[in-house]
Design a protein around this motif. Sequence first.
Motif, PDB file in Angstrom:
ATOM      1  N   ILE A 120     -22.145  14.094 -11.808  1.00 34.79           N
ATOM      2  CA  ILE A 120     -23.105  13.576 -12.783  1.00 34.79           C
ATOM      3  C   ILE A 120     -24.457  13.337 -12.116  1.00 34.79           C
ATOM      4  CG2 ILE A 120     -22.703  11.067 -12.674  1.00 34.79           C
ATOM      5  CD1 ILE A 120     -22.992  13.136 -15.914  1.00 34.79           C
TER       6      ILE A 120
ATOM      7  N   PHE B  95     -26.148  13.560 -21.903  1.00 36.88           N
ATOM      8  CA  PHE B  95     -25.561  13.064 -20.656  1.00 36.88           C
ATOM      9  C   PHE B  95     -25.794  11.585 -20.385  1.00 36.88           C
ATOM     10  CE2 PHE B  95     -25.456  17.595 -20.004  1.00 36.88           C
ATOM     11  CZ  PHE B  95     -24.212  17.768 -19.443  1.00 36.88           C
TER      12      PHE B  95
ATOM     13  N   VAL C 274     -17.805   9.383 -15.113  1.00 36.32           N
ATOM     14  CA  VAL C 274     -18.536   9.328 -16.374  1.00 36.32           C
ATOM     15  C   VAL C 274     -17.883  10.303 -17.338  1.00 36.32           C
ATOM     16  CG1 VAL C 274     -20.745   9.737 -17.527  1.00 36.32           C
ATOM     17  CG2 VAL C 274     -20.706   8.668 -15.257  1.00 36.32           C
TER      18      VAL C 274
ATOM     19  N   ASP D 186     -27.933  14.768 -13.418  1.00 40.63           N
ATOM     20  CA  ASP D 186     -29.085  13.872 -13.603  1.00 40.63           C
ATOM     21  C   ASP D 186     -30.319  14.370 -12.861  1.00 40.63           C
ATOM     22  OD1 ASP D 186     -27.630  12.202 -15.263  1.00 40.63           O
ATOM     23  OD2 ASP D 186     -27.261  10.684 -13.718  1.00 40.63           O
TER      24      ASP D 186
ATOM     25  N   THR E  66     -15.551  19.177 -12.806  1.00 38.57           N
ATOM     26  CA  THR E  66     -15.258  18.268 -13.907  1.00 38.57           C
ATOM     27  C   THR E  66     -13.833  18.553 -14.370  1.00 38.57           C
ATOM     28  OG1 THR E  66     -15.972  19.760 -15.687  1.00 38.57           O
ATOM     29  CG2 THR E  66     -17.678  18.338 -14.697  1.00 38.57           C
TER      30      THR E  66
ATOM     31  N   VAL F 230     -18.383  12.297 -20.690  1.00 38.29           N
ATOM     32  CA  VAL F 230     -19.378  12.773 -21.649  1.00 38.29           C
ATOM     33  C   VAL F 230     -18.615  13.232 -22.884  1.00 38.29           C
ATOM     34  CG1 VAL F 230     -21.184  14.470 -22.103  1.00 38.29           C
ATOM     35  CG2 VAL F 230     -20.994  13.433 -19.833  1.00 38.29           C
TER      36      VAL F 230
ATOM     37  N   TYR G 177     -16.855  13.633 -15.526  1.00 39.25           N
ATOM     38  CA  TYR G 177     -17.666  13.982 -14.365  1.00 39.25           C
ATOM     39  C   TYR G 177     -17.439  12.990 -13.246  1.00 39.25           C
ATOM     40  CZ  TYR G 177     -20.475  17.224 -17.133  1.00 39.25           C
ATOM     41  OH  TYR G 177     -20.888  18.275 -17.906  1.00 39.25           O
TER      42      TYR G 177
ATOM     43  N   SER H 156     -22.358   9.323 -23.489  1.00 43.93           N
ATOM     44  CA  SER H 156     -21.460   9.271 -22.342  1.00 43.93           C
ATOM     45  C   SER H 156     -20.937   7.854 -22.171  1.00 43.93           C
ATOM     46  CB  SER H 156     -22.183   9.736 -21.074  1.00 43.93           C
ATOM     47  OG  SER H 156     -23.221   8.844 -20.742  1.00 43.93           O
TER      48      SER H 156
END
Length: 167
Positions: free
Chosen positions: A64, A88, A45, A68, A127, A47, A59, A92
């Motif tokens: 992620i 997020f 992902v 979350d 990351t 962002v 991420y 993203s």
Amino acid sequence: MSRRFRGESRHKVDTKGRVSIPASFRRVIEAADPNWTSGSPPELVIVYGDHRRSYLECYTMEAIDEVDAKIDALPRGSMERKMLQRLFHGQSFPTSIDETGRLVLPAKLRSKIELEGEAFFIAAGDTFQIWKPETYEAEEAARTEAWLDELPDDFDPLEFLDAKKGE
């Protein structure tokens, strides 16, 4: 805890927004994608955030998921939860790495950080970030150098690892 991203590198970005991911980064992305199997594209992902962010933060699926879970633990309706969801979830871009080890960055993301021609990748633990090389040098590298210049010449940054919380 899964493997960490380490290192930095520069890679060409073609006119379609395709950029090769450093090979060592791909191994970390694969290891941190619970659905990945050999031969399938590993997911991640990106962002991109609000107007204050001049880089893309990538991420792994594990990283992620951890973010979350922390967002989900905040009270529903709280401003903190709303802002983190916007950052997020809304700001993203879920994506995957193609069979040649490349990532396709949409025009919107390239435009946001003014990326063209070349991308600078830098590890950030669980990351990694993608920067326009000139922006990284002007902003992040300059900020780090200024911070280091404030420390005594004989200061060893490893001392931070032994500092007690709150010091």
